[in-house]
Design a protein around this motif. Structure first.
Motif, PDB file in Angstrom:
ATOM      1  N   LEU A 144       8.503   3.213 -94.652  1.00 44.81           N
ATOM      2  CA  LEU A 144       9.067   3.629 -93.372  1.00 44.81           C
ATOM      3  C   LEU A 144       8.396   4.898 -92.850  1.00 44.81           C
ATOM      4  CD1 LEU A 144      12.879   2.971 -93.972  1.00 44.81           C
ATOM      5  CD2 LEU A 144      11.357   1.718 -92.433  1.00 44.81           C
ATOM      6  N   ALA A 145       8.086   5.827 -93.754  1.00 43.45           N
ATOM      7  CA  ALA A 145       7.413   7.061 -93.345  1.00 43.45           C
ATOM      8  C   ALA A 145       6.031   6.753 -92.766  1.00 43.45           C
ATOM      9  CB  ALA A 145       7.289   8.014 -94.530  1.00 43.45           C
ATOM     10  N   LYS A 146       5.322   5.834 -93.396  1.00 44.41           N
ATOM     11  CA  LYS A 146       4.004   5.436 -92.892  1.00 44.41           C
ATOM     12  C   LYS A 146       4.128   4.814 -91.512  1.00 44.41           C
ATOM     13  CE  LYS A 146       0.007   2.535 -94.001  1.00 44.41           C
ATOM     14  NZ  LYS A 146      -0.566   1.544 -94.962  1.00 44.41           N
ATOM     15  N   LEU A 147       5.128   3.967 -91.329  1.00 49.22           N
ATOM     16  CA  LEU A 147       5.355   3.333 -90.034  1.00 49.22           C
ATOM     17  C   LEU A 147       5.701   4.371 -88.976  1.00 49.22           C
ATOM     18  CD1 LEU A 147       5.556   0.582 -88.596  1.00 49.22           C
ATOM     19  CD2 LEU A 147       7.977   0.526 -89.237  1.00 49.22           C
ATOM     20  N   LEU A 148       6.502   5.358 -89.361  1.00 47.57           N
ATOM     21  CA  LEU A 148       6.888   6.430 -88.445  1.00 47.57           C
ATOM     22  C   LEU A 148       5.672   7.236 -87.994  1.00 47.57           C
ATOM     23  CD1 LEU A 148       9.191   8.274 -87.214  1.00 47.57           C
ATOM     24  CD2 LEU A 148       9.017   9.586 -89.328  1.00 47.57           C
ATOM     25  N   LEU A 149       4.832   7.630 -88.938  1.00 48.53           N
ATOM     26  CA  LEU A 149       3.653   8.432 -88.609  1.00 48.53           C
ATOM     27  C   LEU A 149       2.673   7.651 -87.736  1.00 48.53           C
ATOM     28  CD1 LEU A 149       2.959  10.273 -91.991  1.00 48.53           C
ATOM     29  CD2 LEU A 149       4.196  11.100 -89.984  1.00 48.53           C
ATOM     30  N   LEU A 161      17.304  14.145 -98.651  1.00 47.26           N
ATOM     31  CA  LEU A 161      16.673  12.826 -98.708  1.00 47.26           C
ATOM     32  C   LEU A 161      15.888  12.551 -97.435  1.00 47.26           C
ATOM     33  CD1 LEU A 161      16.260  10.115-100.140  1.00 47.26           C
ATOM     34  CD2 LEU A 161      18.402   9.327 -99.086  1.00 47.26           C
ATOM     35  N   TYR A 162      16.500  12.832 -96.308  1.00 47.42           N
ATOM     36  CA  TYR A 162      15.847  12.625 -95.012  1.00 47.42           C
ATOM     37  C   TYR A 162      14.610  13.509 -94.866  1.00 47.42           C
ATOM     38  CZ  TYR A 162      15.090  13.267 -89.989  1.00 47.42           C
ATOM     39  OH  TYR A 162      14.522  13.384 -88.750  1.00 47.42           O
ATOM     40  N   LYS A 163      14.746  14.779 -95.207  1.00 43.48           N
ATOM     41  CA  LYS A 163      13.627  15.710 -95.033  1.00 43.48           C
ATOM     42  C   LYS A 163      12.475  15.392 -95.980  1.00 43.48           C
ATOM     43  CE  LYS A 163      15.937  19.635 -95.279  1.00 43.48           C
ATOM     44  NZ  LYS A 163      16.176  21.102 -95.209  1.00 43.48           N
ATOM     45  N   ASP A 164      12.803  15.086 -97.231  1.00 39.15           N
ATOM     46  CA  ASP A 164      11.744  14.768 -98.195  1.00 39.15           C
ATOM     47  C   ASP A 164      10.997  13.495 -97.807  1.00 39.15           C
ATOM     48  OD1 ASP A 164      12.444  16.977 -99.625  1.00 39.15           O
ATOM     49  OD2 ASP A 164      13.452  15.896-101.246  1.00 39.15           O
ATOM     50  N   THR A 165      11.736  12.532 -97.275  1.00 40.16           N
ATOM     51  CA  THR A 165      11.141  11.232 -96.971  1.00 40.16           C
ATOM     52  C   THR A 165      10.359  11.239 -95.668  1.00 40.16           C
ATOM     53  OG1 THR A 165      13.008  10.161 -98.101  1.00 40.16           O
ATOM     54  CG2 THR A 165      11.615   8.764 -96.713  1.00 40.16           C
ATOM     55  N   PHE A 166      10.888  11.923 -94.648  1.00 38.76           N
ATOM     56  CA  PHE A 166      10.288  11.823 -93.318  1.00 38.76           C
ATOM     57  C   PHE A 166       9.770  13.146 -92.748  1.00 38.76           C
ATOM     58  CE2 PHE A 166      13.518   8.400 -93.540  1.00 38.76           C
ATOM     59  CZ  PHE A 166      12.644   7.324 -93.527  1.00 38.76           C
ATOM     60  N   GLU A 167      10.552  14.212 -92.883  1.00 35.78           N
ATOM     61  CA  GLU A 167      10.143  15.457 -92.232  1.00 35.78           C
ATOM     62  C   GLU A 167       8.919  16.093 -92.878  1.00 35.78           C
ATOM     63  OE1 GLU A 167      12.795  18.643 -91.485  1.00 35.78           O
ATOM     64  OE2 GLU A 167      13.728  17.665 -89.774  1.00 35.78           O
ATOM     65  N   LEU A 168       8.846  16.088 -94.186  1.00 33.16           N
ATOM     66  CA  LEU A 168       7.703  16.716 -94.845  1.00 33.16           C
ATOM     67  C   LEU A 168       6.384  16.015 -94.506  1.00 33.16           C
ATOM     68  CD1 LEU A 168       9.160  17.704 -98.341  1.00 33.16           C
ATOM     69  CD2 LEU A 168       8.728  19.159 -96.361  1.00 33.16           C
ATOM     70  N   PRO A 169       6.323  14.673 -94.577  1.00 35.83           N
ATOM     71  CA  PRO A 169       5.085  14.011 -94.135  1.00 35.83           C
ATOM     72  C   PRO A 169       4.795  14.245 -92.653  1.00 35.83           C
ATOM     73  CG  PRO A 169       6.421  12.512 -95.449  1.00 35.83           C
ATOM     74  CD  PRO A 169       7.276  13.706 -95.167  1.00 35.83           C
ATOM     75  N   LEU A 170       5.844  14.257 -91.830  1.00 34.14           N
ATOM     76  CA  LEU A 170       5.644  14.496 -90.401  1.00 34.14           C
ATOM     77  C   LEU A 170       5.132  15.909 -90.156  1.00 34.14           C
ATOM     78  CD1 LEU A 170       5.903  13.684 -87.436  1.00 34.14           C
ATOM     79  CD2 LEU A 170       8.284  14.459 -87.507  1.00 34.14           C
ATOM     80  N   GLN A 171       5.665  16.884 -90.874  1.00 37.87           N
ATOM     81  CA  GLN A 171       5.219  18.262 -90.693  1.00 37.87           C
ATOM     82  C   GLN A 171       3.736  18.408 -91.011  1.00 37.87           C
ATOM     83  OE1 GLN A 171       7.340  21.191 -93.022  1.00 37.87           O
ATOM     84  NE2 GLN A 171       6.589  22.885 -91.781  1.00 37.87           N
ATOM     85  N   GLN A 172       3.286  17.760 -92.074  1.00 42.88           N
ATOM     86  CA  GLN A 172       1.869  17.818 -92.421  1.00 42.88           C
ATOM     87  C   GLN A 172       1.019  17.160 -91.345  1.00 42.88           C
ATOM     88  OE1 GLN A 172       0.350  19.436 -95.133  1.00 42.88           O
ATOM     89  NE2 GLN A 172      -1.357  19.024 -93.741  1.00 42.88           N
ATOM     90  N   SER A 173       1.489  16.031 -90.837  1.00 40.62           N
ATOM     91  CA  SER A 173       0.782  15.348 -89.753  1.00 40.62           C
ATOM     92  C   SER A 173       0.715  16.224 -88.508  1.00 40.62           C
ATOM     93  CB  SER A 173       1.488  14.027 -89.426  1.00 40.62           C
ATOM     94  OG  SER A 173       0.968  13.441 -88.252  1.00 40.62           O
ATOM     95  N   CYS A 174       1.825  16.878 -88.195  1.00 37.54           N
ATOM     96  CA  CYS A 174       1.871  17.756 -87.023  1.00 37.54           C
ATOM     97  C   CYS A 174       0.921  18.939 -87.188  1.00 37.54           C
ATOM     98  CB  CYS A 174       3.296  18.258 -86.798  1.00 37.54           C
ATOM     99  SG  CYS A 174       4.437  17.015 -86.146  1.00 37.54           S
ATOM    100  N   GLN A 175       0.895  19.527 -88.368  1.00 31.68           N
ATOM    101  CA  GLN A 175       0.018  20.671 -88.603  1.00 31.68           C
ATOM    102  C   GLN A 175      -1.443  20.291 -88.356  1.00 31.68           C
ATOM    103  OE1 GLN A 175       0.829  23.841 -89.216  1.00 31.68           O
ATOM    104  NE2 GLN A 175       2.997  23.352 -89.117  1.00 31.68           N
ATOM    105  N   ASN A 176      -1.843  19.138 -88.852  1.00 31.76           N
ATOM    106  CA  ASN A 176      -3.221  18.683 -88.646  1.00 31.76           C
ATOM    107  C   ASN A 176      -3.508  18.446 -87.164  1.00 31.76           C
ATOM    108  OD1 ASN A 176      -3.635  18.732 -91.424  1.00 31.76           O
ATOM    109  ND2 ASN A 176      -3.114  16.570 -91.681  1.00 31.76           N
ATOM    110  N   TYR A 177      -2.553  17.858 -86.483  1.00 31.13           N
ATOM    111  CA  TYR A 177      -2.719  17.579 -85.054  1.00 31.13           C
ATOM    112  C   TYR A 177      -2.781  18.876 -84.251  1.00 31.13           C
ATOM    113  CZ  TYR A 177      -1.531  15.905 -80.356  1.00 31.13           C
ATOM    114  OH  TYR A 177      -1.510  15.654 -79.009  1.00 31.13           O
ATOM    115  N   TYR A 178      -1.905  19.826 -84.568  1.00 31.58           N
ATOM    116  CA  TYR A 178      -1.877  21.087 -83.826  1.00 31.58           C
ATOM    117  C   TYR A 178      -3.145  21.902 -84.071  1.00 31.58           C
ATOM    118  CZ  TYR A 178       3.082  19.900 -83.409  1.00 31.58           C
ATOM    119  OH  TYR A 178       4.266  19.259 -83.155  1.00 31.58           O
ATOM    120  N   LEU A 179      -3.677  21.843 -85.278  1.00 32.78           N
ATOM    121  CA  LEU A 179      -4.928  22.548 -85.564  1.00 32.78           C
ATOM    122  C   LEU A 179      -6.081  21.965 -84.746  1.00 32.78           C
ATOM    123  CD1 LEU A 179      -4.704  23.086 -89.441  1.00 32.78           C
ATOM    124  CD2 LEU A 179      -4.501  24.816 -87.642  1.00 32.78           C
TER     125      LEU A 179
END
Length: 279
Positions: free
Chosen positions: A56-61, A109-127
């Motif tokens: 689900l996290a992969k699908l979200l990203l 559970l929510y943050k570990d599963t979705f927010e942490l991967p999203l935060q890393q994705s966002c950091q790369n995008y913002y950079l």
């Protein structure tokens, strides 16, 4: 099927009124004991939610990437419903109009599963965006771009994520794109505060970004104070000692800047205090 089972199980767990049978037994058990309703949720979490989380996290990203690349977002409603299942599994109300700021630490559970991967994705995008905008010389134009990006990211988060993420995604953007500039450079807003024109809408966007950063408003406050002093001084002209002119100018300036402070800076304390200092 995933959503149907989640709704059924969480409903059943809440409705179960069976007493904690295990706690009434005199026999000591080595395994962790749960109320039967809690046990249902725990088993659902461990056997279904956690194993499905990576997919689900992969699908979200992928949906975030599609949106940022101008491609169509698919099944956003379904993804959001699946994502919020990870909050209901922790036993919290997910009503859209509720405030989640006080409960965020409990959404592990929510943050570990979705927010942490999203935060890393966002950091790369913002950079990547920071590198794209590195040649901007106008502070307002740069921060306005950041504000527009923040709005876009927030709207996307509203479509796909639990509401608690909407408030933090703009903080990620502000920290990644603007925090270093606030710390290492002197931002200038004077060219957007002139006698001819006060760019209230652009400055309001700057305010919304800078307020998210520690000490982010310092340069904006200083330039606004200078603008007020310069405007008032010019209005006085050579008749500073004329009581009638003095009173009229002060009254006019107070009305003008009280309105500007409300419309542009939401009557933030640091801006309203300027009026007290310059009186």
């Amino acid at each position: 099927m995933f959503l149907h089972l989640n709704n059924y199980i969480t409903h059943q767990a809440k409705e179960l009124q069976i007493e904690e049978v295990l706690s009434q037994l005199s026999v000591k058990r080595e395994t962790k004991q749960y109320h039967i309703g809690k046990l249902v949720i725990v088993r659902w979490r461990d056997k279904v939610l956690i194993p499905c989380g990576e997919y689900l996290a992969k699908l979200l990203l992928e949906q975030f990437e599609n949106f940022r690349s101008g491609r169509t977002i698919e099944i956003s409603d379904l993804i959001k419903q699946c994502v919020t299942c990870y909050v209901t599994a922790e036993g919290y109300d997910i009503a859209e109009n509720s405030s989640f700021s006080d409960q965020r630490d409990d959404f592990k559970l929510y943050k570990d599963t979705f927010e942490l991967p999203l935060q890393q994705s966002c950091q790369n995008y913002y950079l990547s965006k920071a590198k794209e905008w590195e040649n901007f010389t106008d502070s307002v134009a740069f921060i306005e771009n950041v504000a527009n990006l923040m709005d876009s990211e927030k709207n996307l988060a509203k479509l796909l994520m639990h509401p608690s993420t909407v408030t933090v995604i703009e903080q990620w953007a502000a920290q990644a794109l603007v925090a270093d500039k606030v710390k290492n450079l002197k931002l200038s807003f004077k060219s957007h505060m002139t006698d001819e024109h006060f760019n209230g809408s652009e400055l309001h966007k700057c305010y919304n970004v800078l307020k998210l950063i520690d000490n982010g408003l310092i340069d904006l406050v200083k330039d606004y104070e200078t603008y007020i002093i310069d405007y008032t001084t010019k209005k006085f002209g050579k008749d500073f000692n004329d009581p009638k002119i003095f009173v009229n100018v002060v009254a006019e300036a107070h009305e003008k800047f009280d309105k500007l402070t409300y419309q542009t800076f939401d009557k933030h304390r640091e801006f309203t205090e300027i009026m007290d200092r310059v009186r």
